[in-house]
Design a protein around this motif. Structure first.
Motif, PDB file in Angstrom:
ATOM      1  N   GLY A  43     -15.605   6.852   1.481  1.00 35.34           N
ATOM      2  CA  GLY A  43     -15.062   6.129   0.185  1.00 35.34           C
ATOM      3  C   GLY A  43     -13.665   7.497  -0.086  1.00 35.34           C
ATOM      4  O   GLY A  43     -12.543   6.367  -0.008  1.00 35.34           O
ATOM      5  N   ALA A 102      -9.571   6.004   1.031  1.00 40.62           N
ATOM      6  CA  ALA A 102      -8.953   6.420  -0.927  1.00 40.62           C
ATOM      7  C   ALA A 102      -7.435   6.780  -0.785  1.00 40.62           C
ATOM      8  O   ALA A 102      -6.429   6.124  -0.983  1.00 40.62           O
ATOM      9  CB  ALA A 102      -9.601   5.641  -2.213  1.00 40.62           C
ATOM     10  N   LEU A 120     -15.778  -0.616   2.057  1.00 35.39           N
ATOM     11  CA  LEU A 120     -14.408   0.080   1.796  1.00 35.39           C
ATOM     12  C   LEU A 120     -13.073  -0.860   2.255  1.00 35.39           C
ATOM     13  O   LEU A 120     -12.201  -0.878   1.446  1.00 35.39           O
ATOM     14  CB  LEU A 120     -14.791   0.947   3.374  1.00 35.39           C
ATOM     15  CG  LEU A 120     -15.140   1.981   3.468  1.00 35.39           C
ATOM     16  CD1 LEU A 120     -15.271   2.820   4.894  1.00 35.39           C
ATOM     17  CD2 LEU A 120     -15.617   2.727   2.381  1.00 35.39           C
ATOM     18  N   VAL A 135     -12.295  -0.612  -1.972  1.00 25.24           N
ATOM     19  CA  VAL A 135     -12.648   1.159  -2.004  1.00 25.24           C
ATOM     20  C   VAL A 135     -10.621   1.853  -1.564  1.00 25.24           C
ATOM     21  O   VAL A 135      -9.947   1.960  -2.600  1.00 25.24           O
ATOM     22  CB  VAL A 135     -13.226   1.819  -1.128  1.00 25.24           C
ATOM     23  CG1 VAL A 135     -12.918   2.812  -1.561  1.00 25.24           C
ATOM     24  CG2 VAL A 135     -14.302   2.060  -1.634  1.00 25.24           C
ATOM     25  N   VAL A 136     -10.307   0.881  -0.988  1.00 24.41           N
ATOM     26  CA  VAL A 136      -8.466   1.557  -0.299  1.00 24.41           C
ATOM     27  C   VAL A 136      -8.019   1.137  -1.508  1.00 24.41           C
ATOM     28  O   VAL A 136      -7.163   1.446  -1.852  1.00 24.41           O
ATOM     29  CB  VAL A 136      -8.352   1.252   1.215  1.00 24.41           C
ATOM     30  CG1 VAL A 136      -8.186  -0.076   0.941  1.00 24.41           C
ATOM     31  CG2 VAL A 136      -7.334   1.374   1.823  1.00 24.41           C
ATOM     32  N   THR A 189      -8.158   1.574  -4.335  1.00 26.62           N
ATOM     33  CA  THR A 189      -7.968   2.823  -6.204  1.00 26.62           C
ATOM     34  C   THR A 189      -6.616   3.597  -5.675  1.00 26.62           C
ATOM     35  O   THR A 189      -6.250   4.071  -6.983  1.00 26.62           O
ATOM     36  CB  THR A 189      -9.374   3.460  -5.629  1.00 26.62           C
ATOM     37  OG1 THR A 189      -9.401   3.671  -4.783  1.00 26.62           O
ATOM     38  CG2 THR A 189     -10.288   1.638  -6.027  1.00 26.62           C
ATOM     39  N   SER A 226     -11.351   8.037  -7.290  1.00 27.65           N
ATOM     40  CA  SER A 226     -12.553   6.907  -7.263  1.00 27.65           C
ATOM     41  C   SER A 226     -12.977   6.016  -5.940  1.00 27.65           C
ATOM     42  O   SER A 226     -14.005   5.713  -6.447  1.00 27.65           O
ATOM     43  CB  SER A 226     -11.174   6.161  -7.557  1.00 27.65           C
ATOM     44  OG  SER A 226     -10.730   6.572  -9.338  1.00 27.65           O
ATOM     45  N   GLY A 227     -12.275   6.302  -5.017  1.00 26.62           N
ATOM     46  CA  GLY A 227     -12.601   6.639  -3.665  1.00 26.62           C
ATOM     47  C   GLY A 227     -14.061   6.369  -3.719  1.00 26.62           C
ATOM     48  O   GLY A 227     -15.106   5.561  -3.117  1.00 26.62           O
ATOM     49  N   ALA A 280     -17.347   4.462  -3.120  1.00 23.69           N
ATOM     50  CA  ALA A 280     -18.397   4.369  -1.769  1.00 23.69           C
ATOM     51  C   ALA A 280     -19.476   4.863  -2.216  1.00 23.69           C
ATOM     52  O   ALA A 280     -21.475   4.970  -1.975  1.00 23.69           O
ATOM     53  CB  ALA A 280     -17.281   5.404  -1.071  1.00 23.69           C
TER      54      ALA A 280
END
Length: 205
Positions: free
Chosen positions: A63, A67, A127, A130-131, A133, A138-139, A143
């Protein structure tokens, strides 16, 4: 609550929703790799914690990488993860063959990490969010929240197998472990060969 906490809570819920998926893949394989009878409850619990901790760590790192790297991760992450998983799988196979006995906590941890590296359509959808962010910490938080929620299914399957195995004969335990491992491997193969892994970052959700 802060926005990041709310997002983490959402990913935790998303992990709970995905728990049946992980129960039927990672849960079956990890349960099949557990030792049979003769192992104390504390020993089984230690192996379970080792496997789930390694799984959590790998998913958090993935993650963070996604990110931090952004959409460019779609070009290299799936291939890199598969290469690492293959290398780890060969190492674990050699370790089990040389030891010729039930896997220890380190072996279960390695298997947990390996399973977290394999391409997973559910995790890759997560994910994809997540990307967005754009921040490694943060990622990793998002995750990790997803990994914790989805671990519920794995814990239930491993716990059920640990309770059932001592009540079976030695032959029954071998059959149980073979069935669990075969079922998990079959499902993982289907999931790994099916999706197009290059588009997961471009189409979140």
């Amino acid at each position: 609550m802060t926005p990041s906490a709310l997002s983490a809570a959402s990913f935790l819920v998303l992990g709970f929703i995905a728990a049946p998926h992980y129960a039927l893949t990672s849960g079956l394989l990890l349960a099949g790799a557990q030792p049979g009878s003769g192992s104390a409850v504390s020993t089984c619990a230690c192996r379970m914690v080792a496997a789930l901790s390694a799984r959590l760590l790998v998913m958090v790192v993935v993650g963070m990488l996604v990110a931090g790297a952004g959409a460019s991760a779609a070009r290299w992450l799936p291939s890199a993860a598969l290469i690492l998983a293959a290398a780890l799988g060969l190492t674990l196979s050699a370790r089990w063959w040389m030891r010729r006995r039930n896997p220890d906590a380190w072996s279960l941890a390695g298997l947990g990490a390996l399973l977290a590296l394999l391409p997973c359509p559910v995790f890759y959808v997560a994910l994809g969010y997540v990307v967005l962010t754009g921040h490694a910490l943060s990622g990793g938080l998002l995750a990790g929240a997803f990994a914790l929620g989805s671990a519920v299914g794995v814990v239930l399957v491993m716990g059920a197998a640990s309770l059932l195995a001592p009540r079976l004969s030695e032959r029954g335990r071998r059959r149980l472990r073979a069935c669990l491992m075969s079922g998990g491997l079959l499902l993982l193969l289907v999931l790994t060969m099916g999706p197009q892994w290059g588009t997961w970052l471009c189409q979140p959700g």
